[in-house]
Design an enzyme around this catalytic site. Structure first.
Site, PDB file in Angstrom:
ATOM      1  N   GLU A   1       8.721  -8.002   8.614  1.00 45.27           N
ATOM      2  CA  GLU A   1       8.363  -8.376   7.245  1.00 45.27           C
ATOM      3  C   GLU A   1       8.782  -7.209   6.389  1.00 45.27           C
ATOM      4  O   GLU A   1       8.324  -6.092   6.599  1.00 45.27           O
ATOM      5  CB  GLU A   1       6.854  -8.620   7.174  1.00 45.27           C
TER       6      GLU A   1
ATOM      7  N   LYS B   1       3.650   1.489  17.939  1.00 45.83           N
ATOM      8  CA  LYS B   1       4.309   2.711  17.460  1.00 45.83           C
ATOM      9  C   LYS B   1       3.603   3.037  16.145  1.00 45.83           C
ATOM     10  O   LYS B   1       3.735   2.323  15.157  1.00 45.83           O
ATOM     11  CB  LYS B   1       5.790   2.417  17.262  1.00 45.83           C
TER      12      LYS B   1
ATOM     13  N   GLU C   1      13.494  -4.967  -4.563  1.00 48.06           N
ATOM     14  CA  GLU C   1      12.109  -4.484  -4.615  1.00 48.06           C
ATOM     15  C   GLU C   1      12.059  -2.999  -4.988  1.00 48.06           C
ATOM     16  O   GLU C   1      12.856  -2.201  -4.504  1.00 48.06           O
ATOM     17  CB  GLU C   1      11.466  -4.669  -3.228  1.00 48.06           C
TER      18      GLU C   1
ATOM     19  N   CYS D   1       3.153  -5.617  -0.430  1.00 48.42           N
ATOM     20  CA  CYS D   1       4.367  -6.422  -0.234  1.00 48.42           C
ATOM     21  C   CYS D   1       4.406  -7.621  -1.180  1.00 48.42           C
ATOM     22  O   CYS D   1       5.455  -8.206  -1.380  1.00 48.42           O
ATOM     23  CB  CYS D   1       4.468  -6.875   1.216  1.00 48.42           C
TER      24      CYS D   1
HETATM   25  P1  NAP Z   1       9.636   2.216   6.880  1.00 52.29           P
HETATM   26  O1  NAP Z   1      10.344   3.455   6.484  1.00 52.29           O
HETATM   27  O2  NAP Z   1      10.489   1.022   7.127  1.00 52.29           O
HETATM   28  O3  NAP Z   1       8.784   2.551   8.190  1.00 52.29           O
HETATM   29  C1  NAP Z   1       8.126   1.563   8.958  1.00 52.29           C
HETATM   30  C2  NAP Z   1       8.116   1.976  10.425  1.00 52.29           C
HETATM   31  O4  NAP Z   1       9.440   1.837  10.976  1.00 52.29           O
HETATM   32  C3  NAP Z   1       7.736   3.421  10.646  1.00 52.29           C
HETATM   33  O5  NAP Z   1       7.093   3.488  11.896  1.00 52.29           O
HETATM   34  C4  NAP Z   1       9.071   4.144  10.695  1.00 52.29           C
HETATM   35  O6  NAP Z   1       8.999   5.329  11.437  1.00 52.29           O
HETATM   36  C5  NAP Z   1       9.924   3.109  11.396  1.00 52.29           C
HETATM   37  N1  NAP Z   1      11.339   3.119  10.987  1.00 52.29           N
HETATM   38  C6  NAP Z   1      11.831   3.098   9.728  1.00 52.29           C
HETATM   39  N2  NAP Z   1      13.165   3.051   9.746  1.00 52.29           N
HETATM   40  C7  NAP Z   1      13.534   3.035  11.043  1.00 52.29           C
HETATM   41  C8  NAP Z   1      14.794   3.002  11.709  1.00 52.29           C
HETATM   42  N3  NAP Z   1      15.945   2.965  11.027  1.00 52.29           N
HETATM   43  N4  NAP Z   1      14.793   2.996  13.050  1.00 52.29           N
HETATM   44  C9  NAP Z   1      13.628   3.028  13.744  1.00 52.29           C
HETATM   45  N5  NAP Z   1      12.416   3.077  13.176  1.00 52.29           N
HETATM   46  C10 NAP Z   1      12.360   3.072  11.838  1.00 52.29           C
HETATM   47  O7  NAP Z   1       8.566   1.784   5.826  1.00 52.29           O
HETATM   48  P2  NAP Z   1       7.461   2.630   5.058  1.00 52.29           P
HETATM   49  O8  NAP Z   1       7.482   4.036   5.488  1.00 52.29           O
HETATM   50  O9  NAP Z   1       6.227   1.874   5.195  1.00 52.29           O
HETATM   51  O10 NAP Z   1       7.828   2.519   3.526  1.00 52.29           O
HETATM   52  C11 NAP Z   1       9.088   2.648   3.025  1.00 52.29           C
HETATM   53  C12 NAP Z   1       9.447   1.390   2.259  1.00 52.29           C
HETATM   54  O11 NAP Z   1       9.092   0.201   2.988  1.00 52.29           O
HETATM   55  C13 NAP Z   1       8.736   1.202   0.956  1.00 52.29           C
HETATM   56  O12 NAP Z   1       9.331   1.942  -0.059  1.00 52.29           O
HETATM   57  C14 NAP Z   1       8.845  -0.299   0.750  1.00 52.29           C
HETATM   58  O13 NAP Z   1      10.067  -0.613   0.148  1.00 52.29           O
HETATM   59  C15 NAP Z   1       8.820  -0.877   2.127  1.00 52.29           C
HETATM   60  N6  NAP Z   1       7.536  -1.496   2.536  1.00 52.29           N
HETATM   61  C16 NAP Z   1       7.430  -2.823   2.510  1.00 52.29           C
HETATM   62  C17 NAP Z   1       6.271  -3.426   2.939  1.00 52.29           C
HETATM   63  C18 NAP Z   1       6.132  -4.902   2.975  1.00 52.29           C
HETATM   64  O14 NAP Z   1       5.053  -5.353   3.286  1.00 52.29           O
HETATM   65  N7  NAP Z   1       7.155  -5.672   2.721  1.00 52.29           N
HETATM   66  C19 NAP Z   1       5.209  -2.672   3.404  1.00 52.29           C
HETATM   67  C20 NAP Z   1       5.346  -1.292   3.449  1.00 52.29           C
HETATM   68  C21 NAP Z   1       6.518  -0.730   3.026  1.00 52.29           C
HETATM   69  P3  NAP Z   1       8.252   6.611  10.827  1.00 52.29           P
HETATM   70  O15 NAP Z   1       6.777   6.355  11.021  1.00 52.29           O
HETATM   71  O16 NAP Z   1       8.728   7.756  11.656  1.00 52.29           O
HETATM   72  O17 NAP Z   1       8.638   6.735   9.378  1.00 52.29           O
END
Ligand code: NAP
Length: 465
Positions: A232, A151, A358, A269
């Site tokens: 993660e 995805k 975080e 991360c």
């Molecule tokens: P994200 O919002 O969690 O998105 C990651 C993936 O999951 C994307 O494909 C997103 O879809 C999907 N997704 C998110 N929430 C979902 C839900 N409730 N149900 C189904 N699918 C869902 O992460 P992000 O966009 O990378 O960044 C947002 C935050 O993630 C950052 O602010 C940070 O805190 C955290 N982050 C952490 C790490 C780490 O390594 N720990 C890495 C990156 C980000 P879409 O593509 O449609 O948005």
């Protein structure tokens, strides 16, 4: 390039095709899977400059950083090709039978690991290559014979589509069944949720936010047949600075922390989001050096506007907590984020859970302690982490066994006199940790052992040969 959201029919077709590919691909020759992975690496290198230009445009990450990431992506693919070829991961174990044993004859038992079946991989926003379409999750699952449905992350659809076409080409060259690899896009969350709930999907891998990871992990557990979902998610990566290290290495610490907090706009991360220090003269010297480094940093363009707004909102909330003060603030504008260093005393930190979370961006929080004896209660107050770092002179860790044990309980990787950013990919790598760092602390998502998430043991008793 087609990056439009997949329909329900397309999601279902991808899951059915992956299930149909499970038998031929799961039973395929190790050399074929190795060739497939090496062809993907070769194709990514061949598309290198186009990919880097596209990823830089979509993510605002620096070109040098993306060049390094492309190299890492191909190295990972070749590393997993070697693992596929060596075939040691099956870890076959044979226990001889003994028909003459009394009172019961003993059966011959052979055990080995087998692939779980179709895996859904969620691309990460902050690693458009190394943790996206052909990143570590995909490579490790393909190496052990699991079909993969990716995805794509909505932050870099064109980069995802380009890499997807490289994988498709490699699969065609290896004459693999159609369902071995699929790439799906989505403007929202429906495709990801449908995939995780789909009865043909046998595991999931995710890198992203705590809210997204937990929502998808819950969906995986709520199925009639729950499946492992390796997310993660969130880590603050604390650093504890003992006074001796502050005195001897303070300036190196300041320079390294600046790079570690601001690298990739703090969107890693493993970025250090908490630094525990002992208030003394040496600490003042290195904090006085760190402040100007951070406040003179250029403002950062974040991966997406949503990540930028989340970062700014969390910083504003944190700055508004009583007892939190600003130590350094770089200039910024409405479209970017400036490096920020905040400070707080240890008692306020321990009793304020909002300070333990975080913030994804170029920011960190200094926690001022009155002595290193405060470090143990601070470590106990923390949630699970990917990393925990200790800066100390050798003699300072004498008598600190319980503190170090507590860090071991909290984190997947302990770093000494270094920085948590810059993850080495190898045999001893552990990129994991207790919740909320991940949903399963028994596994790593980086390094050779990442494949262990996608296999399970099977025993064969009294096989007919
Ligand atoms: P994200 O919002 O969690 O998105 C990651 C993936 O999951 C994307 O494909 C997103 O879809 C999907 N997704 C998110 N929430 C979902 C839900 N409730 N149900 C189904 N699918 C869902 O992460 P992000 O966009 O990378 O960044 C947002 C935050 O993630 C950052 O602010 C940070 O805190 C955290 N982050 C952490 C790490 C780490 O390594 N720990 C890495 C990156 C980000 P879409 O593509 O449609 O948005």
């Amino acid at each position: 390039m087609n990056t439009k959201s997949a329909s329900d029919e397309e999601v279902n077709a991808a899951a059915e095709a992956a299930a149909a590919a499970s038998y031929p691909y799961g039973r395929s020759a190790p050399a074929l899977r190795a060739r497939f992975l090496r062809l993907i690496a070769h194709g990514i290198e061949a598309a290198g400059s186009t990919l880097i230009e596209c990823a830089a445009r979509e993510t605002a990450l620096a070109e040098a950083r993306l060049v390094g990431e492309l190299g890492r992506t191909c190295a990972q693919l070749r590393m997993f090709a070697d693992i596929a070829e060596a075939n040691h991961w099956i870890d076959e174990c044979i226990e001889a039978g003994d028909p003459a044993r009394t009172p019961q004859p003993k059966s011959r038992i052979r055990s080995r690991f087998v692939p779980l079946g179709p895996v859904v991989v969620f691309g990460a926003s902050n690693f458009p290559l190394a943790f996206s379409v052909a990143g570590g999750d995909t490579a490790s699952a393909l190496a052990v014979g699991c079909p993969v449905i990716v995805k794509a992350h909505s932050a870099h659809p064109e980069t995802s589509a380009l890499v997807g076409s490289v994988v498709d080409l490699a699969a065609a060259e290896c004459a693999l069944p159609k369902g071995v690899f699929s790439l799906l896009f989505d403007a929202g969350y429906a495709v990801g949720v449908t995939l995780v709930r789909h009865p043909r999907i046998m595991a999931g891998a995710f890198t992203g936010s705590r809210s997204g990871g937990v929502a998808l992990w819950r969906a995986a557990q709520a199925r009639a047949q729950p499946i492992p979902f390796f997310a993660e998610m969130s880590s603050v990566n604390p650093i504890f600075v003992f006074p001796g290290a502050a005195a001897v290495k303070g300036l190196a610490l300041a320079a390294g922390l600046h790079a570690s907090i601001t690298g990739s706009a703090g969107q890693l991360c493993t970025k250090p989001g908490l630094v525990f220090v002992v208030d003394d003269a040496a600490t003042k010297v290195w904090l006085d050096a760190l402040g100007p480094l951070l406040s003179q940093s250029a403002p950062s363009t974040m991966l997406t506007s949503a990540i930028r707004s989340a970062c700014q909102r969390l910083l504003d909330e944190r700055a508004g907590i009583e007892g939190v003060r600003s130590l350094a603030q770089a200039a910024t504008d409405r479209s970017q984020v400036g490096a920020t260093l905040l400070g707080v005393d240890v008692d306020t930190f321990v009793r304020t859970p909002a300070l333990h979370d975080e913030i994804f961006g170029p920011t960190s929080l200094i926690v001022h302690c009155s002595s290193a004896n405060d470090f143990l209660r601070c470590a106990r107050a923390l949630e699970g982490q990917l990393t925990a770092t200790v800066w100390a002179e050798p003699l300072e860790l004498k008598g600190q066994d319980e503190f170090l044990w507590t860090l071991e309980q909290r984190a997947g990787r302990l770093v000494f006199n270094g920085f948590p950013t810059g993850v080495e990919v190898g045999r001893a790598t552990v990129h994991g940790g207790p919740f909320p760092a991940t949903t399963d602390s028994r596994f790593t998502s980086v390094g050779t052992h990442a494949f262990a998430r996608f296999i399970r043991p099977v025993a064969y008793q009294n096989e007919l040969s």
